[in-house]
Write a protein that holds these residues in place. Structure first.
Motif, short mmCIF file in Angstrom:
data_model
loop_
_atom_site.label_atom_id
_atom_site.label_comp_id
_atom_site.label_asym_id
_atom_site.label_seq_id
_atom_site.Cartn_x
_atom_site.Cartn_y
_atom_site.Cartn_z
N ASP A 1 -4.94 29.98 48.55
CA ASP A 1 -4.46 30.63 49.81
C ASP A 1 -4.06 29.17 50.96
OD1 ASP A 1 -7.80 31.15 51.13
OD2 ASP A 1 -7.26 30.44 49.15
N LYS A 2 -4.78 28.11 50.49
CA LYS A 2 -4.34 26.93 51.13
C LYS A 2 -4.00 25.93 49.96
CE LYS A 2 -7.31 27.30 55.03
NZ LYS A 2 -7.95 26.61 56.19
N ILE A 3 -3.11 24.91 50.39
CA ILE A 3 -2.74 23.98 49.62
C ILE A 3 -3.55 22.75 49.51
CG2 ILE A 3 -0.72 22.48 48.58
CD1 ILE A 3 1.29 24.39 49.74
N LYS A 4 -4.34 22.68 48.72
CA LYS A 4 -5.40 21.42 48.81
C LYS A 4 -4.82 20.24 47.98
CE LYS A 4 -9.14 24.22 49.80
NZ LYS A 4 -10.67 24.76 49.63
N GLU A 5 -4.96 19.03 48.37
CA GLU A 5 -4.50 18.02 47.84
C GLU A 5 -5.60 16.76 47.71
OE1 GLU A 5 -0.36 18.13 50.39
OE2 GLU A 5 -0.10 16.77 48.62
N SER A 6 -5.47 16.01 46.56
CA SER A 6 -6.50 14.91 46.85
C SER A 6 -5.61 13.75 46.40
CB SER A 6 -7.48 15.05 45.64
OG SER A 6 -8.42 16.13 45.80
N LEU A 7 -5.79 12.58 47.25
CA LEU A 7 -4.68 11.52 46.85
C LEU A 7 -5.72 10.25 46.58
CD1 LEU A 7 -2.27 11.73 49.92
CD2 LEU A 7 -2.00 12.35 47.84
N TRP A 8 -5.33 9.85 45.41
CA TRP A 8 -6.15 8.70 44.91
C TRP A 8 -5.19 7.38 44.90
CZ3 TRP A 8 -6.35 12.97 41.08
CH2 TRP A 8 -7.36 13.91 41.43
N SER A 9 -5.69 6.35 45.48
CA SER A 9 -4.81 5.08 45.50
C SER A 9 -5.95 4.07 45.61
CB SER A 9 -4.08 4.88 46.48
OG SER A 9 -4.62 4.95 48.01
N ASP A 10 -5.09 2.61 45.63
CA ASP A 10 -5.84 1.22 45.45
C ASP A 10 -7.01 1.36 44.17
OD1 ASP A 10 -8.11 -0.45 47.85
OD2 ASP A 10 -6.94 -1.21 46.03
N TYR A 11 -6.40 1.37 42.96
CA TYR A 11 -7.16 1.46 42.03
C TYR A 11 -7.67 0.07 41.47
CZ TYR A 11 -6.52 6.06 40.12
OH TYR A 11 -6.55 7.45 40.20
N ARG A 12 -9.02 -0.04 41.31
CA ARG A 12 -9.55 -1.40 41.21
C ARG A 12 -10.32 -0.99 39.86
NH1 ARG A 12 -12.06 -3.47 46.72
NH2 ARG A 12 -10.50 -2.37 48.07
N HIS A 13 -10.73 -2.12 39.18
CA HIS A 13 -11.43 -2.23 37.85
C HIS A 13 -12.67 -2.43 38.22
CE1 HIS A 13 -12.17 -2.62 33.49
NE2 HIS A 13 -11.35 -1.73 33.55
N ILE A 14 -13.82 -1.37 37.96
CA ILE A 14 -15.36 -1.48 38.18
C ILE A 14 -16.17 -0.76 37.43
CG2 ILE A 14 -15.19 0.41 39.93
CD1 ILE A 14 -17.50 -0.90 41.38
N ALA A 15 -17.16 -1.21 36.77
CA ALA A 15 -17.90 -0.63 35.90
C ALA A 15 -17.28 -0.52 34.43
CB ALA A 15 -18.76 0.62 36.46
N GLY A 16 -16.11 -0.88 34.03
CA GLY A 16 -15.33 -0.61 33.20
C GLY A 16 -14.33 0.31 33.13
N PHE A 17 -14.19 0.82 34.30
CA PHE A 17 -13.22 1.73 34.46
C PHE A 17 -12.28 1.47 35.73
CE2 PHE A 17 -14.34 4.54 31.27
CZ PHE A 17 -15.76 4.45 31.00
N TRP A 18 -11.01 2.10 35.65
CA TRP A 18 -9.95 2.06 36.90
C TRP A 18 -10.58 3.09 37.81
CZ3 TRP A 18 -7.30 -2.02 37.92
CH2 TRP A 18 -7.02 -2.79 36.99
#
Lengths: 462, 724
Positions: free
Chosen positions: B671-688
Motif C-alpha cells: 500500500d506504500k512503496i518502500k525502498e531501501s538504498l545501499w551505497s558506499d560499499y566497503r570491505h569489512i569482516a570479509g564482505f562488502w
C-alpha cells in the motif's frame, strides 16, 4: 570395564581442554636412561623384580617396593576381543562382567564387596589382546585378593539369570561409551577401515546384535578355554616379599589344572597400498580428524624408534604438532599422535580437534604435512635428546605408582612376551639416532599407509 | 624411608581367615580389624615465609623425583558473575609467557628435562604444579616461581587459549554426562551462586586481558597460597631455595568471596535437556550438601557410602545395576568444599527404562531416608573408608594432595593420622541422624537429558508430577538458558525454522541464477556466504517522521535463519526489538510488550529481504521464486532487477549493480512503496557492506544511517533473542 572410571564426578567442569574418546591406549613400555648413573642408585627396596612359573603354567611376577604398605595386584588373561569368533563379538567383555557374578565359594557381587571391606579398590578391563582384573589394597590383604582371583579363574558359576541381567548392563556400557559419543563412533569407524579383514576391526565393545546372540554355552566354552593358569599372568607390586607372594600364589592357584589352549591365532594385516579416507557427519560440536599409519605389532624392533617419533611429534607444548597446528597455524585446538600397538599389528594414531569454522581439509593437510616433515627433514640432536629425556623421566615417574608398574609389567609379559621388556626400557632408546627416526618416518608415515576419518557437523556448523 | 606402624598381620593369622572362608562358603564374613592405629606420615616440615607464603616440605626419598604443588585460593567462586572461566583462563595463561621467558621458552625448558608444568583451576582453588626428576630441581622451581609471580598474559597467547576454552565449551556438549551434570548444577544453584555457572561462549569471549591481570593481581599472593614440595628432598635445603625464588613476591590483602544463599528447593524441580538422537537418558538428581569441615561430614559420607558411594557395596548399584540391569553406573556423592556444596545421584539408562529407573532411584532414596542403615552396613562402610585411606598416600601426588587438602580446609595433619579412629568411632545413631538431617528425597532438582520424544504421550513425568511442570532446554543452548515449559518447547521445535544451510532450493530461472551467481561471487563465493551464522551491525543516523528528525544510534544482531535483536538509543531513551523466530517483544520505557503482528511481519522482512547481504540466503527457501525483472538505474548506475516472490506472495525487487553485482536498492510495492538504498560499499569482516543505508516511503526519506561497525559470527547466543 566393570565400573565407570570416575565413580564420582570431577569436582570441576571448568577443566582446561577436554577431549573425549574411548581410545584404549595400550601404552608402550618406557625408558630409563643415563639418569641412573647421575643420581644415587635406587634403594634396594624399590625395583627388585622376581619372576616364577608355577607347575600349571601360571606366570608370577613380583615387584618389590616397600615405600607404602600397599599392594597392586593384576591378573591378566591372554585373551581379548581379537579372539572372539565372528557373530559373537563382545564376548570377552561380557565374560569379564560375568566373572563377578558368583563362584562356588563367593556369592554374586561379593568379590568387590570383600575388596571394599578390606580397604581396597578393584576393577577390570577388556582390551583386544588381553582381559585384565586388578585390585589395589592394604598389603596385608594380599591373601584375600589372590583367593578371590583364583576363584574367578577356576570356580565361576555362570547362570542364565545373571547372563540376562549382565547383558543389559553391558549394553548400557555400549550406549554410554559408544553409541552416544560422536568421537568414539569416529574411532570405531577408523578401526573398521584401518584393520579391515582382521578381528581388530572391531573393539572389545562388540556389536549389540552379537551380544544378544551370546549364549550361556558360549560363555562356558570361552571360560573353560581361556581362563586357565597357563593362559594368565599374576603381577604383584608393592610392599611384599617375593617368597611370600610365591607361596600365596601356590596356595591359591597351585591346585588349578592347566588347560589345553587353542593354537595361537596369527593375525596379519595385508599392507595398505592406498590411502583410505572417510567422512562422518554427525551432530558433533567439536569436530576431529582421527587417523593412523599402519604399523607392525608389538615385537617389532622399530617400536622404540616410533615412540621417540611420537614424543617429538606430540609430547608437551614444545612438540611439533602442538607448535605447528595449535600455536603457529591456530588451525587446531589439540593435536597429537602416538603408537597404538597390539600383539600382531598396530597403528600410529594421529588426531586433531578443531572448531567448526575451520576447513577440515586444511586441518588434515596441516596435520599430515607436519608428520611427513619427520620423513623429509632430519631431526636435530636436541630434539632427539629431549624425547629420550622425556621417555626416561616418564619411566621414573611411573615407578611412583604401584598400579602403573603392575600394569607395565603385565603388559610387558602379555603383549611383548617377556616381563623383562619393562626393564629393558632403561637402555633400548640409547642407541637410537636421528637417522633411525627419519628412516622409520619414511617407512611408515606415508599416505598410502594411512587411514583417515573426519568427523564433522552435519550440514555445516551450528 | 618412610616408616609405617600399621599393624602387620602375621602370615598365620591371614591364613586362618582364608581357611575359615573356604569352609563358610558364599556368605563371607571376612575379618574386620577394628583397626584404629594411627597412620604414619612422612616427615613434613612447615614454615611460613615473611611474605606469608606457607611452605611444606615432605621428605619421601624412595625415587629421584620432586613435585612442587602451589595451591592458590583462587577459583570459580572468585570470578565476577559474567566472567565464568576467568580462573581457568588465568591458570592456563600462566605459562604462556613471563617477564623473562616466552611461552615457547618455558615449554622447551620443561619438556627438555622430561618434566611437567601446569595449572588447573577448580571451584575454590588453583593448583600450579611442576614435576621434575630430582636432578632438575632448580629448573622446576625456577619455572614454577616465574610463571606464578611474573606472567605477562600476551594477547597472541590469549587468542590460542581462548580458542581452546571455547572448544572445551563445545566439547562439553558432546558428552551427555558432563552436560547433564552442568545442568544439574545450574538447576540447583542458578546463576547467583558460582557453582551454578558454567563456562559459555559469551563468558569466555567477554574476558579481557585486564580481567586476567586483575584476577592474578588480586589472588596470586603469597599470603593466599601454600607451596608443597615433595619427594627426594631435604627440608632445610628446599626452604632456603624456595625463600630465594619467592623473595620478591608481595603480600596483599585478599578480598573475601562471600557466597550467596542458593534458593531453597521445594518439591521436585525438573529440567529436561533435549538432545536429539540420544538412545540413553541421563538422570541427575540433587540437593544441597555440607562443607567438609562440618562435624556431620564423616557420618554423612559413611551413610552415603551405603546409599551410593560404595560402588558394588552400595544399595543403588546393587539394585539398579546388578539386580535390575538398568544401568552400567549409578553413584551418589558429596564433594569436599569448604562451604556447603551439593549432594547428587547420577546415572543413565536406555530411553525405554528412563521413567522406571527414575522412580526406582527415588524409591530407594526414600527407603534409605525413612529406614536408615544397619550396623552391618555401617561396618562395611567404615571398613572401606577407614581401610582404604592409606591408598591415598601411596604415590607422591596422592600424598601431596592429601596434605594440601588438610591444610586448605584448616585441618591439622592429625586428620590423616587419626582418620581410622575418626571414621570407626562414628556410631549407628550418628550415621542415621546424618541421614535424617542431610538427605532429602522430597525436595530435589532433577535433570533428565535425552531426546524429548521420550516425553511424547505422557501426561505425567512421575505420579503426581505433571508434564506441565517439566521445563525443557535444548542441548545447544548455554547451560544457563531459560528452559521453556514442555508445550512451549515443543511448539518452538515444530515452528518452521528457515534454512540453516545455504542451498539452491528456491524456484529460480536460469537468468536469475546467473545473476545470483555473480552476486555470490562478488561476496567471495557461495561457500563464504554459507558460513555466515550471525551478523552484527552498529549504525548511527536519523529517523525522519512527520517533519521531525530523530537522531539515533542502533545495534542490530541477526542470527540466521530468523532471529533479530535491535536496540535503538535516542535522546529520549532506548528501545529494543527482540524476535526469536516465532515471537517478538518490544522493550522500552521500562515495559516489555508483545510485538504486534504488523511489526512481526516487518521484522521477518528485515531479516530476509531487507538486508543487502543476508538476502542472498533466500535462495534456500523452497517456496520462493526468483526471476529477472528487467533493468533500471539507481543514482546513475545501471542495475539488473532481481524479483523475489516469497511463499506468501510478497514481492521484492532487488536492483543489482550491473558491474559490481552488489545490491543498490530494494523495492517493495504494497500500500506504500518502500525502498531501501545501499551505497558506499566497503570491505569489512570479509564482505562488502554498504556503509550508507537509506529508507524511503513513497519517495520520502524516512531513515538514513551510516555504518559504524560490522561483524560476522560473533556467536551471539539464542538467549539474547528471548523475552528480556
Amino acid at each position: 570395564m566393570r565400573l565407570m572410571e570416575a565413580q564420582a564426578p570431577k569436582q570441576t567442569k571448568r577443566t582446561t581442554l577436554w577431549i573425549t574418546g574411548a581410545v584404549v591406549i595400550v601404552a608402550v613400555a618406557v625408558a630409563v636412561l643415563a639418569v641412573w648413573t647421575l643420581t644415587k642408585p635406587p634403594s634396594a627396596a624399590v625395583g627388585a623384580i622376581s619372576a616364577y612359573t608355577l607347575d600349571n603354567g601360571l606366570r608370577v611376577i613380583v615387584y618389590q617396593d616397600t615405600t607404602a604398605p600397599v599392594v597392586s595386584v593384576n591378573v591378566w588373561y591372554r585373551v581379548g576381543s581379537r579372539d572372539e569368533p565372528p557373530g559373537k563379538r563382545g564376548m570377552a567383555h561380557l565374560m569379564e562382567h560375568m566373572a563377578y557374578k558368583g563362584s562356588k565359594n563367593v556369592g554374586p557381587e561379593e568379590h568387590s564387596k570383600l575388596i571394599d571391606q578390606a580397604g581396597g579398590q578393584d576393577n577390570a578391563f577388556t582390551a583386544d589382546d588381553v582381559t585384565g582384573y586388578w585390585a589395589r589394597l592394604p598389603k596385608e590383604k594380599l591373601d584375600l585378593a589372590l583367593y578371590l582371583f583364583a576363584e574367578q579363574m577356576h570356580n565361576l558359576v555362570l547362570t542364565q539369570e545373571h547372563l540376562d541381567s549382565e547383558r543389559e548392563v553391558v549394553k548400557e556400557e555400549w550406549r554410554v561409551r559408544l553409541e552416544n559419543q560422536p568421537v568414539s563412533k569416529a574411532f570405531d569407524k577408523f578401526r573398521d577401515i584401518a584393520f579391515a579383514g582382521t578381528p581388530y576391526a572391531k573393539g572389545p565393545e562388540g556389536y549389540m546384535e552379537d551380544l544378544d546372540n551370546i549364549t550361556l554355552e558360549d560363555l562356558q566354552n570361552f571360560y573353560q578355554t581361556y581362563y586357565a593358569p597357563n593362559n594368565a599372568v599374576l603381577v604383584v607390586a608393592g610392599d611384599v616379599r617375593p617368597d611370600e607372594v610365591l607361596s600365596l600364589a601356590k596356595k591359591h592357584f597351585g591346585g588349578i589344572p592347566k588347560a589345553q589352549l587353542p593354537p595361537p591365532i596369527q593375525i596379519s594385516l595385508p599392507p595398505q597400498t592406498q590411502m583410505r579416507e572417510e567422512t562422518l557427519e554427525m551432530a558433533v560440536q567439536l569436530p576431529v580428524i582421527i587417523g593412523g599409519y599402519q604399523l607392525p605389532g608389538s615385537g617389532h624392533p622399530d617400536q622404540p624408534i616410533l615412540e621417540i617419533a611420537s614424543f617429538i611429534l606430540s609430547r608437551g607444548q614444545s612438540s611439533r604438532l602442538y607448535k605447528q597446528l595449535v600455536r603457529e597455524q591456530q588451525i587446531s585446538v589439540a593435536a597429537g599422535g602416538f603408537p597404538l600397538v597390539f600383539k600382531d599389528l598396530g597403528t600410529m594414531l594421529i588426531y586433531a580437534f578443531f572448531t567448526p569454522d575451520k576447513d577440515p581439509a586444511q586441518v588434515k593437510e596441516a596435520l599430515l604435512a607436519e608428520i611427513e616433515r619427520l620423513a623429509s627433514e632430519p631431526i636435530d640432536d636436541k630434539e632427539l635428546q629431549k624425547a629420550k629425556n622425556q621417555l626416561t623421566a616418564q619411566y621414573i615417574f611411573g615407578l611412583d605408582s604401584l598400579s602403573s608398574v603392575a600394569n607395565e609389567l603385565a603388559e610387558a609379559e602379555v603383549i611383548y612376551g617377556d616381563y623383562r621388556e619393562f626393564e629393558k626400557a632403561k637402555t633400548k632408546y640409547d642407541a637410537i639416532t636421528a637417522a633411525d627416526v627419519q628412516r622409520v618416518a619414511q617407512t611408515y608415515f606415508k599416505r598410502e599407509n594411512l587411514t583417515i576419518v573426519t568427523l564433522k557437523p552435519e550440514g555445516g556448523a551450528q | 624411608m618412610r616408616e609405617f606402624t600399621v599393624r602387620q598381620f602375621s602370615v598365620l593369622s591371614v591364613m586362618k581367615w582364608a581357611l575359615a572362608l573356604l569352609v563358610l562358603g558364599s556368605v563371607v564374613v571376612w575379618a574386620q580389624q577394628s583397626n584404629v592405629e594411627p597412620i604414619q606420615l612422612p616427615p613434613i616440615k612447615t614454615v611460613t615465609l615473611e611474605n606469608g607464603l606457607k611452605v611444606m616440605v615432605i621428605e619421601q626419598p624412595s625415587l629421584p623425583i620432586v613435585q612442587f604443588s602451589l595451591r592458590v585460593r583462587a577459583g570459580a567462586i572468585h570470578e565476577p558473575t559474567d566472567r565464568t572461566g576467568l580462573a581457568t583462563f588465568t591458570a592456563m595463561m600462566l605459562r604462556q609467557g613471563t617477564t623473562t621467558r616466552t611461552a615457547d621458552q618455558i615449554s622447551e625448558a620443561i619438556d627438555f628435562v622430561g618434566g611437567s608444568l601446569g595449572a588447573s583451576a577448580d571451584v575454590e582453588r588453583t593448583d600450579v604444579t611442576a614435576r621434575v626428576l630430582k636432578k632438575d630441581f632448580q629448573v622446576g622451581l625456577d619455572l614454577l616461581a616465574d610463571i606464578v609471580q611474573n606472567p605477562t598474559f600476551p594477547e597472541k597467547e590469549m587468542g590460542i587459549i581462548r580458542n581452546q576454552l571455547l572448544a572445551s565449551v563445545r566439547g562439553m556438549r558432546d558428552d551427555p554426562s558432563e552436560l547433564a551434570s552442568a545442568h544439574l548444577d545450574f538447576a540447583l544453584f542458578g546463576t547467583i551462586h558460582p557453582l551454578g555457572r558454567s563456562m559459555s561462549e559469551s563468558s569466555i569471549n567477554a574476558i579481557t586481558r585486564d580481567d586476567l591481570v586483575t584476577f592474578h593481581g588480586i589472588y596470586y599472593r603469597p599470603n593466599n597460597a601454600v607451596l608443597a614440595v615433595a619427594g627426594d628432598v631435604k627440608a632445610d635445603e628446599v626452604i632456603s631455595l624456595v625463600k630465594k625464588a619467592f623473595e620478591n613476591w608481595q603480600r596483599a590483602d585478599i578480598p573475601p568471596a562471600p557466597l550467596p544463599e542458593p534458593v531453597k528447593l521445594q518439591g521436585y524441580k525438573v529440567r529436561f535437556v533435549h538432545k536429539p538422537g540420544q538412545t540413553q537418558t541421563h538422570i541427575e538428581i540433587g540437593h544441597f550438601g555440607l562443607a567438609v569441615t562440618d562435624p556431620d561430614y564423616i557420618p554423612t559420607v559413611l551413610a552415603n557410602y551405603v546409599l551410593g558411594g560404595g560402588a558394588f557395596s552400595s544399595r543403588l548399584l546393587q539394585i539398579i545395576r546388578s539386580k535390575a540391569g538398568k544401568t552400567y553406573s549409578i553413584f551418589s556423592y558429596f564433594p569436599s568444599y569448604s562451604f556447603p556444596g551439593y549432594f547428587r545421584i547420577s546415572t543413565f539408562t536406555r530411553n525405554d527404562q528412563a521413567f522406571e529407573t527414575l522412580q526406582l532411584v527415588l524409591d530407594e532414596f526414600k527407603k534409605f531416608k525413612e529406614g536408615g542403615i544397619t550396623q552391618e552396613e555401617l561396618q562395611a562402610a567404615q571398613d572401606n573408608i577407614a581401610g582404604s585411606y592409606i591408598l591415598r598416600l601411596e604415590t607422591l601426588s596422592g600424598l601431596t594432595t592429601t596434605i594440601l587438602n588438610n591444610d586448605f580446609f584448616g585441618f591439622s595433619m592429625d586428620r590423616s593420622r587419626n582418620w581410622r579412629k575418626l571414621v570407626r568411632s562414628v556410631t549407628l545413631e550418628q550415621a542415621n541422624k546424618a541421614i535424617r538431617d542431610r538427605f532429602d528425597p522430597e525436595n530435589l532438582a532433577i535433570v533428565l537429558l535425552s531426546d524429548v520424544k521420550i516425553l511424547e504421550g505422557r501426561t505425567e513425568l512421575l505420579p503426581g508430577l505433571s508434564i506441565e511442570n517439566v521445563n525443557v532446554v535444548d542441548w545447544l543452548e548455554p547451560v544457563t538458558a531459560r528452559a521453556k515449559p514442555y508445550e512451549e518447547f515443543l511448539a518452538a521445535l515444530a515452528a518452521p525454522k528457515g534454512p540453516t544451510q545455504l542451498e539452491w532450493k528456491a524456484q529460480i530461472t536460469p537468468e536469475a541464477k546467473a545473476l545470483l551467481e555473480r552476486a555470490f561471487a562478488a561476496q567471495g563465493g557461495l561457500e563464504k556466504v554459507a558460513q555466515i551464522r550471525d551478523t552484527y551491525t552498529k549504525v548511527r543516523g536519523s529517523y525522519f517522521q512527520g517533519g521531525r528528525e530523530i537522531k539515533i544510534e542502533s545495534e542490530v544482531w541477526i542470527k540466521l535463519p530468523n532471529k533479530l535483536k535491535q536496540t535503538i538509543k535516542f535522546s529520549g531513551g532506548e528501545i529494543a526489538y527482540i524476535y526469536n523466530g516465532m515471537q517478538g517483544w518490544v522493550q522500552g520505557g521500562g515495559r516489555i510488550q508483545d510485538m504486534p503482528a504488523e511489526l512481526l511481519a516487518e521484522v521477518q522482512n528485515a531479516i530476509q529481504l531487507d538486508d543487502p547481504l543476508l538476502l542472498l540466503w533466500t535462495i534456500s527457501y523452497e517456496g520462493y521464486k526468483f526471476e529477472l525483472a528487467g533493468q533500471g538505474t539507481v543514482d546513475g548506475r545501471e542495475a539488473q532487477i532481481l524479483r523475489i516472490t516469497t511463499a506468501k506472495g510478497k514481492v521484492a525487487d532487488i536492483y543489482f549493480d550491473a558491474e559490481r553485482f552488489l545490491p543498490l536498492k530494494g523495492l517493495h510495492k504494497g500500500d506504500k512503496i518502500k525502498e531501501s538504498l545501499w551505497s558506499d560499499y566497503r570491505h569489512i569482516a570479509g564482505f562488502w557492506v554498504p556503509f550508507v543505508q537509506k529508507a524511503l516511503e513513497d519517495k520520502e526519506l524516512t531513515a538514513s544511517f551510516e555504518v559504524l561497525d560490522f561483524k560476522i559470527n560473533t556467536g551471539v547466543g539464542d538467549e539474547q533473542f528471548e523475552k528480556p
